[in-house]
Scaffold this motif. Structure first.
Motif, PDB file in Angstrom:
ATOM      1  N   LEU A   1       3.931   5.558  -5.484  1.00  0.00           N
ATOM      2  CA  LEU A   1       4.123   5.598  -7.108  1.00  0.00           C
ATOM      3  C   LEU A   1       3.042   6.312  -8.002  1.00  0.00           C
ATOM      4  CD1 LEU A   1       5.579   2.006  -7.523  1.00  0.00           C
ATOM      5  CD2 LEU A   1       6.699   4.126  -7.587  1.00  0.00           C
ATOM      6  N   LYS A   2       2.171   6.961  -7.129  1.00  0.00           N
ATOM      7  CA  LYS A   2       0.968   7.426  -7.909  1.00  0.00           C
ATOM      8  C   LYS A   2       1.224   8.899  -8.460  1.00  0.00           C
ATOM      9  CE  LYS A   2      -2.961   5.881  -5.211  1.00  0.00           C
ATOM     10  NZ  LYS A   2      -4.050   6.084  -4.254  1.00  0.00           N
TER      11      LYS A   2
ATOM     12  N   ASN B   1       0.732  -1.194  -0.033  1.00  0.00           N
ATOM     13  CA  ASN B   1      -0.103  -0.050  -0.215  1.00  0.00           C
ATOM     14  C   ASN B   1       0.904   1.417   0.018  1.00  0.00           C
ATOM     15  OD1 ASN B   1      -2.374  -1.551   0.000  1.00  0.00           O
ATOM     16  ND2 ASN B   1      -2.544  -1.518   2.156  1.00  0.00           N
TER      17      ASN B   1
ATOM     18  N   GLU C   1       2.252   1.571  -3.457  1.00  0.00           N
ATOM     19  CA  GLU C   1       1.402   2.314  -4.448  1.00  0.00           C
ATOM     20  C   GLU C   1       1.154   3.547  -4.170  1.00  0.00           C
ATOM     21  OE1 GLU C   1      -1.898  -0.650  -3.866  1.00  0.00           O
ATOM     22  OE2 GLU C   1      -1.089  -1.762  -5.231  1.00  0.00           O
ATOM     23  N   GLU C   2       1.040   4.140  -3.060  1.00  0.00           N
ATOM     24  CA  GLU C   2       0.971   5.279  -2.673  1.00  0.00           C
ATOM     25  C   GLU C   2       1.965   6.484  -3.189  1.00  0.00           C
ATOM     26  OE1 GLU C   2      -1.726   7.453  -1.460  1.00  0.00           O
ATOM     27  OE2 GLU C   2      -2.846   5.825  -1.698  1.00  0.00           O
TER      28      GLU C   2
END
Length: 112
Positions: free
Chosen positions: A111-112, A105, A108-109
């Motif tokens: 790489l936004k 998680n 993912e945050e």
């Protein structure tokens, strides 16, 4: 001897994967259809594991065959990016599922 070295590396990986799944040698042996003493011999690199038997072990552990050969990446010419990715993956393998999910998680945050 190089052959013994690879048997030991696969055996060490087998032991690590078994422990990550919180299985005893006896439990893994039952799942895969092997005597627990054979599991121990595999983990110590004392027997030459066939691909068929390794597939049975990987199925019993619920992992892919490729996971038994993480050391092979070190023998390839990897890009710097691939080396970082492998280092992150190796680190994650040693942690429990909850921490791996948290790390996913966070990545993912980022790489936004």
């Amino acid at each position: 001897m190089r052959n013994n070295h690879i048997l030991k590396q696969v055996g060490d990986t087998l032991r690590d994967l078994r422990k990550q799944k919180h299985l005893s040698q006896e439990e893994l042996g039952e799942r895969a259809g092997f005597h627990f003493s054979y599991i121990g011999k595999m983990e110590r690199g004392e027997v030459n594991i066939t691909l068929v038997n390794l597939e049975r072990i990987s199925t019993a552990l619920g992992v892919g065959l490729h996971q038994f050969f993480p050391f092979s990446y070190s023998e390839e010419k990897l890009t710097e990016k691939e080396k970082y990715i492998n280092a992150i993956a190796a680190n994650l393998r040693s942690h429990e599922l909850a921490k791996v999910k948290t790390a996913k998680n966070i990545i993912e945050e980022l790489l936004k």
